[in-house]
Design a protein around this motif. Structure first.
Motif, PDB file in Angstrom:
ATOM      1  N   GLU A 102      -5.356   5.583   1.316  1.00 52.11           N
ATOM      2  CA  GLU A 102      -4.746   6.810   0.808  1.00 52.11           C
ATOM      3  C   GLU A 102      -4.837   7.923   1.845  1.00 52.11           C
ATOM      4  OE1 GLU A 102      -3.041   7.671  -1.913  1.00 52.11           O
ATOM      5  OE2 GLU A 102      -3.001   5.581  -2.569  1.00 52.11           O
ATOM      6  N   ALA A 103      -5.995   8.014   2.486  1.00 54.31           N
ATOM      7  CA  ALA A 103      -6.180   9.059   3.493  1.00 54.31           C
ATOM      8  C   ALA A 103      -5.269   8.842   4.694  1.00 54.31           C
ATOM      9  CB  ALA A 103      -7.648   9.094   3.946  1.00 54.31           C
ATOM     10  N   ALA A 104      -5.069   7.586   5.084  1.00 50.51           N
ATOM     11  CA  ALA A 104      -4.223   7.280   6.237  1.00 50.51           C
ATOM     12  C   ALA A 104      -2.745   7.543   5.942  1.00 50.51           C
ATOM     13  CB  ALA A 104      -4.425   5.826   6.650  1.00 50.51           C
ATOM     14  N   LEU A 105      -2.324   7.320   4.710  1.00 49.45           N
ATOM     15  CA  LEU A 105      -0.906   7.452   4.363  1.00 49.45           C
ATOM     16  C   LEU A 105      -0.530   8.863   3.913  1.00 49.45           C
ATOM     17  CD1 LEU A 105      -0.481   4.099   2.380  1.00 49.45           C
ATOM     18  CD2 LEU A 105       0.466   4.615   4.628  1.00 49.45           C
ATOM     19  N   ALA A 106      -1.519   9.630   3.451  1.00 47.78           N
ATOM     20  CA  ALA A 106      -1.229  10.950   2.873  1.00 47.78           C
ATOM     21  C   ALA A 106      -0.407  11.856   3.790  1.00 47.78           C
ATOM     22  CB  ALA A 106      -2.541  11.633   2.470  1.00 47.78           C
ATOM     23  N   PRO A 107      -0.726  11.924   5.094  1.00 48.64           N
ATOM     24  CA  PRO A 107       0.069  12.825   5.949  1.00 48.64           C
ATOM     25  C   PRO A 107       1.544  12.453   6.035  1.00 48.64           C
ATOM     26  CG  PRO A 107      -1.996  12.202   7.023  1.00 48.64           C
ATOM     27  CD  PRO A 107      -1.856  11.334   5.823  1.00 48.64           C
ATOM     28  N   LEU A 108       1.869  11.210   5.813  1.00 46.73           N
ATOM     29  CA  LEU A 108       3.261  10.777   5.929  1.00 46.73           C
ATOM     30  C   LEU A 108       4.097  11.172   4.728  1.00 46.73           C
ATOM     31  CD1 LEU A 108       2.697   7.135   7.279  1.00 46.73           C
ATOM     32  CD2 LEU A 108       3.238   9.187   8.594  1.00 46.73           C
ATOM     33  N   PHE A 109       3.423  11.400   3.591  1.00 42.88           N
ATOM     34  CA  PHE A 109       4.170  11.629   2.355  1.00 42.88           C
ATOM     35  C   PHE A 109       3.842  12.975   1.711  1.00 42.88           C
ATOM     36  CE2 PHE A 109       3.676   7.031   2.888  1.00 42.88           C
ATOM     37  CZ  PHE A 109       5.009   6.639   2.867  1.00 42.88           C
ATOM     38  N   SER A 110       3.183  13.835   2.452  1.00 42.34           N
ATOM     39  CA  SER A 110       2.827  15.150   1.900  1.00 42.34           C
ATOM     40  C   SER A 110       4.024  16.100   1.971  1.00 42.34           C
ATOM     41  CB  SER A 110       1.653  15.725   2.671  1.00 42.34           C
ATOM     42  OG  SER A 110       1.950  15.825   4.043  1.00 42.34           O
ATOM     43  N   ASP A 169      12.213   5.333  10.348  1.00 39.68           N
ATOM     44  CA  ASP A 169      10.981   5.918  10.888  1.00 39.68           C
ATOM     45  C   ASP A 169       9.848   5.937   9.874  1.00 39.68           C
ATOM     46  OD1 ASP A 169      12.277   6.310  13.262  1.00 39.68           O
ATOM     47  OD2 ASP A 169      12.751   8.425  12.891  1.00 39.68           O
ATOM     48  N   LYS A 170      10.161   6.304   8.637  1.00 37.46           N
ATOM     49  CA  LYS A 170       9.107   6.435   7.625  1.00 37.46           C
ATOM     50  C   LYS A 170       8.450   5.089   7.351  1.00 37.46           C
ATOM     51  CE  LYS A 170       8.766   9.802   5.188  1.00 37.46           C
ATOM     52  NZ  LYS A 170       8.007  11.074   5.281  1.00 37.46           N
ATOM     53  N   TRP A 171       9.238   4.042   7.297  1.00 36.88           N
ATOM     54  CA  TRP A 171       8.692   2.705   7.043  1.00 36.88           C
ATOM     55  C   TRP A 171       7.834   2.249   8.226  1.00 36.88           C
ATOM     56  CZ3 TRP A 171       9.251  -0.205   2.587  1.00 36.88           C
ATOM     57  CH2 TRP A 171      10.153   0.289   1.644  1.00 36.88           C
ATOM     58  N   ARG A 172       8.318   2.512   9.422  1.00 34.13           N
ATOM     59  CA  ARG A 172       7.574   2.088  10.607  1.00 34.13           C
ATOM     60  C   ARG A 172       6.230   2.805  10.696  1.00 34.13           C
ATOM     61  NH1 ARG A 172      11.400   2.534  13.798  1.00 34.13           N
ATOM     62  NH2 ARG A 172      11.042   4.657  14.558  1.00 34.13           N
ATOM     63  N   ALA A 173       6.215   4.081  10.402  1.00 34.94           N
ATOM     64  CA  ALA A 173       4.977   4.854  10.466  1.00 34.94           C
ATOM     65  C   ALA A 173       3.997   4.420   9.377  1.00 34.94           C
ATOM     66  CB  ALA A 173       5.289   6.343  10.332  1.00 34.94           C
ATOM     67  N   TYR A 229       0.799  -1.213   0.000  1.00 31.81           N
ATOM     68  CA  TYR A 229       0.000   0.000   0.000  1.00 31.81           C
ATOM     69  C   TYR A 229       0.843   1.280   0.000  1.00 31.81           C
ATOM     70  CZ  TYR A 229      -3.750  -3.249   1.128  1.00 31.81           C
ATOM     71  OH  TYR A 229      -4.646  -4.292   1.093  1.00 31.81           O
ATOM     72  N   TYR A 230       2.125   1.172   0.331  1.00 33.04           N
ATOM     73  CA  TYR A 230       2.919   2.396   0.423  1.00 33.04           C
ATOM     74  C   TYR A 230       4.286   2.297  -0.243  1.00 33.04           C
ATOM     75  CZ  TYR A 230       4.786  -0.218   4.473  1.00 33.04           C
ATOM     76  OH  TYR A 230       5.323  -1.199   5.290  1.00 33.04           O
ATOM     77  N   LEU A 231       4.620   1.166  -0.828  1.00 38.00           N
ATOM     78  CA  LEU A 231       5.955   0.990  -1.396  1.00 38.00           C
ATOM     79  C   LEU A 231       6.261   2.031  -2.455  1.00 38.00           C
ATOM     80  CD1 LEU A 231       8.595  -0.563  -1.761  1.00 38.00           C
ATOM     81  CD2 LEU A 231       7.369  -2.174  -3.247  1.00 38.00           C
ATOM     82  N   ASP A 232       5.296   2.300  -3.342  1.00 43.73           N
ATOM     83  CA  ASP A 232       5.575   3.245  -4.429  1.00 43.73           C
ATOM     84  C   ASP A 232       5.645   4.693  -3.959  1.00 43.73           C
ATOM     85  OD1 ASP A 232       2.926   3.570  -3.841  1.00 43.73           O
ATOM     86  OD2 ASP A 232       2.194   3.365  -5.894  1.00 43.73           O
ATOM     87  N   LYS A 233       5.350   4.938  -2.673  1.00 38.68           N
ATOM     88  CA  LYS A 233       5.447   6.289  -2.124  1.00 38.68           C
ATOM     89  C   LYS A 233       6.761   6.534  -1.400  1.00 38.68           C
ATOM     90  CE  LYS A 233       0.439   6.698  -1.286  1.00 38.68           C
ATOM     91  NZ  LYS A 233       0.077   5.471  -2.013  1.00 38.68           N
ATOM     92  N   MET A 234       7.514   5.473  -1.135  1.00 35.84           N
ATOM     93  CA  MET A 234       8.715   5.587  -0.320  1.00 35.84           C
ATOM     94  C   MET A 234       9.848   6.315  -1.047  1.00 35.84           C
ATOM     95  SD  MET A 234       8.814   4.645   2.744  1.00 35.84           S
ATOM     96  CE  MET A 234       7.612   3.959   3.874  1.00 35.84           C
ATOM     97  N   PRO A 235      10.350   7.405  -0.448  1.00 35.11           N
ATOM     98  CA  PRO A 235      11.480   8.107  -1.056  1.00 35.11           C
ATOM     99  C   PRO A 235      12.804   7.489  -0.614  1.00 35.11           C
ATOM    100  CG  PRO A 235      10.755   9.283   0.888  1.00 35.11           C
ATOM    101  CD  PRO A 235       9.856   8.072   0.774  1.00 35.11           C
ATOM    102  N   ALA A 236      13.846   7.881  -1.280  1.00 33.35           N
ATOM    103  CA  ALA A 236      15.226   7.623  -0.836  1.00 33.35           C
ATOM    104  C   ALA A 236      15.642   6.159  -0.879  1.00 33.35           C
ATOM    105  CB  ALA A 236      15.451   8.176   0.578  1.00 33.35           C
ATOM    106  N   ILE A 237      14.923   5.292  -1.580  1.00 29.17           N
ATOM    107  CA  ILE A 237      15.421   3.927  -1.768  1.00 29.17           C
ATOM    108  C   ILE A 237      16.590   3.993  -2.747  1.00 29.17           C
ATOM    109  CG2 ILE A 237      14.897   1.616  -2.634  1.00 29.17           C
ATOM    110  CD1 ILE A 237      12.013   2.046  -1.818  1.00 29.17           C
ATOM    111  N   GLU A 238      17.700   3.395  -2.369  1.00 23.20           N
ATOM    112  CA  GLU A 238      18.898   3.429  -3.206  1.00 23.20           C
ATOM    113  C   GLU A 238      19.300   2.046  -3.711  1.00 23.20           C
ATOM    114  OE1 GLU A 238      21.161   7.155  -0.962  1.00 23.20           O
ATOM    115  OE2 GLU A 238      21.509   5.090  -0.268  1.00 23.20           O
ATOM    116  N   GLN A 239      18.893   1.017  -2.991  1.00 23.99           N
ATOM    117  CA  GLN A 239      19.408  -0.327  -3.282  1.00 23.99           C
ATOM    118  C   GLN A 239      18.346  -1.377  -2.935  1.00 23.99           C
ATOM    119  OE1 GLN A 239      23.758  -1.759  -2.650  1.00 23.99           O
ATOM    120  NE2 GLN A 239      22.746  -2.040  -0.675  1.00 23.99           N
TER     121      GLN A 239
END
Length: 583
Positions: free
Chosen positions: A575-583, A355-359, A272-282
């Protein structure tokens, strides 16, 4: 070993002699299970195999349908793998269309790296292309799905010369010089076909030790300090090292249900949130991930350092040609260089999840709770997402039978919403090619090969597709097999794809959902299985807590009329639950 004796003729019957040499070489090469499909042309092989079984040198199984026999053998082979036994399983058929019916199972074995030997009896080569009865071009029938092939003539050298050809096939099946998979042994047999049965002479295959593939220390090509995620897909190996690495480095672990690493720190709701995650390098890819588009999209990115690990069959996953480095084993956690932010853990090195993944994981779990906690009205169909997650939760509590998922929607339901178990769950699915065919036969073979109870969780179409797999010969051994049927009135997996949208509403039910008219209680009774309808989640929990004895079928009505709307509502809430984490 009886090298010299194996080359002698058994009386004056060269066909019987050839059949005994073939069976003797297969046994000598390590084959201990042979599935026989009744037929006349393969009768000499059957007689030789029966004599070997009476001598205690081989275990035979009889299946009347070649297609289900192939998947039955696949189940045995997967059971042997679970027990860490490196032994190929053979299937023997008569000539003609019987051979072609093995193709689906061999294709699955090819994709999953399962060592199967298709032994097809054939008419003498002189009859090919003449229009002779039950004669076709069997050589090459399986195309690229077999590792190797041999065509034995009706007359010719026997003994060691013949055995060497079979040994080469077995080596290929076991992965010598590549990865394991199916092979094809075509045996031409001339009349007479009913010679006297006699015990085959065994010629042992020379044993070869494979060189170690592991590397000491931390491998080049994998940056220990990069922002890394671990993707763990379907595999028959151990997940302990993957889990230990995730814990030591704090690397998010995205594990599919049939991954041996799907426990402990593995994230349950990353889809539900993988495609929103920033900063993945590897990305470190382990096993064969196939279930979801977000993972495929991640593994197709060209801006990441993608490192793949060969799995237990010697293959690695490279879905888009983006893999930069291939490792022969998962790096050992204790070998990781650089500083690690530790946080306790009974002496085990542990680093916190970012932190971002845990949240995001917590937010997704909370959004799912509203859907999974709804109580259906009495007599109404059960939410398939609730049913699948209930089965998965109980499976993770221990003391459960082996679990085989249908390869289509049932395993995806768990992937979408199942919680992560604390300890490993032995869960399998034919995800090599992800076909629904042969699932019940594979489940029966799995139970036969392991001697353990098996629980198969399938949809109604997967169940109907392999009704023949419930047939069992009067003289064949019984197994403990429970089949849980999520009856959603057709192929509901398509409802979640583009085909289920408004654009194709007119054609969806007939051409994609394809609901079937059938009475499961009557089918169960006719096929010798006990039957139980499951009306509530509470009754499901009680049924799953009972020991699995004999063949039983649990039917659950999951044909929720507004399922697409329920899924849409879940997406909006997520989407509503995750939006605050990635805004």
């Amino acid at each position: 070993m009886h090298f010299g004796a194996a080359e002698e003729t058994y009386g004056n019957d060269p066909t019987a002699s050839r059949a005994r040499d073939v069976i003797g070489a297969l046994i000598g090469a390590g084959v201990c299970h042979l599935v026989i499909c009744p037929g006349s042309r393969n009768a000499p092989l059957t007689y030789a195999a029966a004599a070997a079984e009476r001598a205690g040198k081989l275990k035979l199984h009889v299946r009347v349908d070649e297609r289900t026999a192939g998947f039955f053998a696949l189940g045995i082979a997967r059971g042997l793998q679970l027990q860490a036994k490196q032994a190929p399983v053979a299937i023997c058929t008569t000539s003609g269309t019987a051979v072609s019916n093995l193709h689906p199972a061999l294709a699955e074995a090819d994709a999953n790296g399962i060592p199967l030997i298709a032994v097809s009896a054939d008419r003498p080569a002189r009859l090919r292309g003449t229009g002779a009865n039950q004669t076709t071009w069997q050589v090459g029938m399986f195309g690229q799905n077999v590792r190797a092939e041999a065509d034995l003539p009706a007359r010719g050298e026997g003994g060691r010369a013949l055995a060497r050809q079979i040994f080469r096939l077995v080596d290929a099946a076991l992965g010598e010089g590549g990865r394991p998979g199916p092979v094809h042994l075509n045996v031409c047999l001339d009349e007479p076909l009913a010679g006297k049965a006699a015990e085959p002479k065994i010629i042992a295959r020379p044993r070869r030790e494979r060189s170690g593939l592991g590397r000491r220390g931390w491998p080049k090509g994998l940056d220990p300090n990069a922002n890394t995620v671990i993707v763990a897909g379907d595999d028959m190996g151990s997940g302990e090292q993957i889990v230990a690495l995730s814990r030591a480095k704090g690397w998010p672990l995205l594990a599919e249900p049939t991954s041996p690493a799907c426990y402990g720190p593995a994230l349950a709701h990353y889809l539900y949130y993988l495609d929103k995650m920033p900063a993945i390098e590897q990305v470190l890819v382990c096993g064969h991930p196939t279930l979801s588009r977000p993972i495929t999209k991640l593994l197709s990115r060209t801006d990441l350092n993608i490192v793949a690990v060969t799995d237990s069959t010697g293959r690695y996953c490279d879905v888009a040609g983006t893999v930069a480095t291939v490792l022969e084993e998962v790096p050992k956690a204790e070998a990781a260089p650089g500083k690690t932010n530790l946080s306790g853990g009974e002496g085990e090195r542990q680093a916190p999840l970012p932190d971002k993944w845990r949240a995001a994981e917590a937010a997704a779990a909370k959004a799912l709770t509203s859907r999974l906690s709804q109580i259906p009205e009495a007599g109404e169909p059960l939410d398939p997402l609730q049913v699948a997650t209930t089965i998965w939760r109980i499976q993770g509590e221990g003391h459960a039978p082996l679990l085989l998922f249908g390869a289509s929607n049932t395993i995806r339901l768990v992937d979408r919403a199942g919680t992560t178990p604390a300890t490993p769950v032995q869960a399998l699915a034919n995800r090599g090619l992800a076909g629904i065919d042969g699932t019940l036969s594979c489940a029966r073979g799995l139970a036969s090969g392991t001697g353990q109870p098996v629980r198969a969780v399938v949809g109604d179409l997967t169940f109907l597709h392999d009704l023949g797999g419930l047939l069992n010969g009067r003289y064949e051994e019984q197994v403990d097999l429970q089949i849980v049927v999520l009856n959603d009135a057709g192929g509901s997996i398509f409802a979640g794809l583009e085909h289920g949208g408004q654009l194709h509403r007119q054609d969806f039910a007939r051409f994609f959902a394809t609901p079937q008219d059938f009475a499961l209680p009557a089918l169960a009774r006719g096929l010798g299985a006990t039957y139980q309808v499951i009306p509530t989640l509470e009754s499901l929990e009680r049924a799953l807590a009972m020991p699995v004895r004999g063949v039983s079928i649990l039917e659950i009505d999951t044909a929720v009329p507004n399922l697409r709307q329920l899924d849409q509502a879940l997406s909006e809430k997520m989407e509503a639950a995750l939006a605050p984490l990635f805004s």
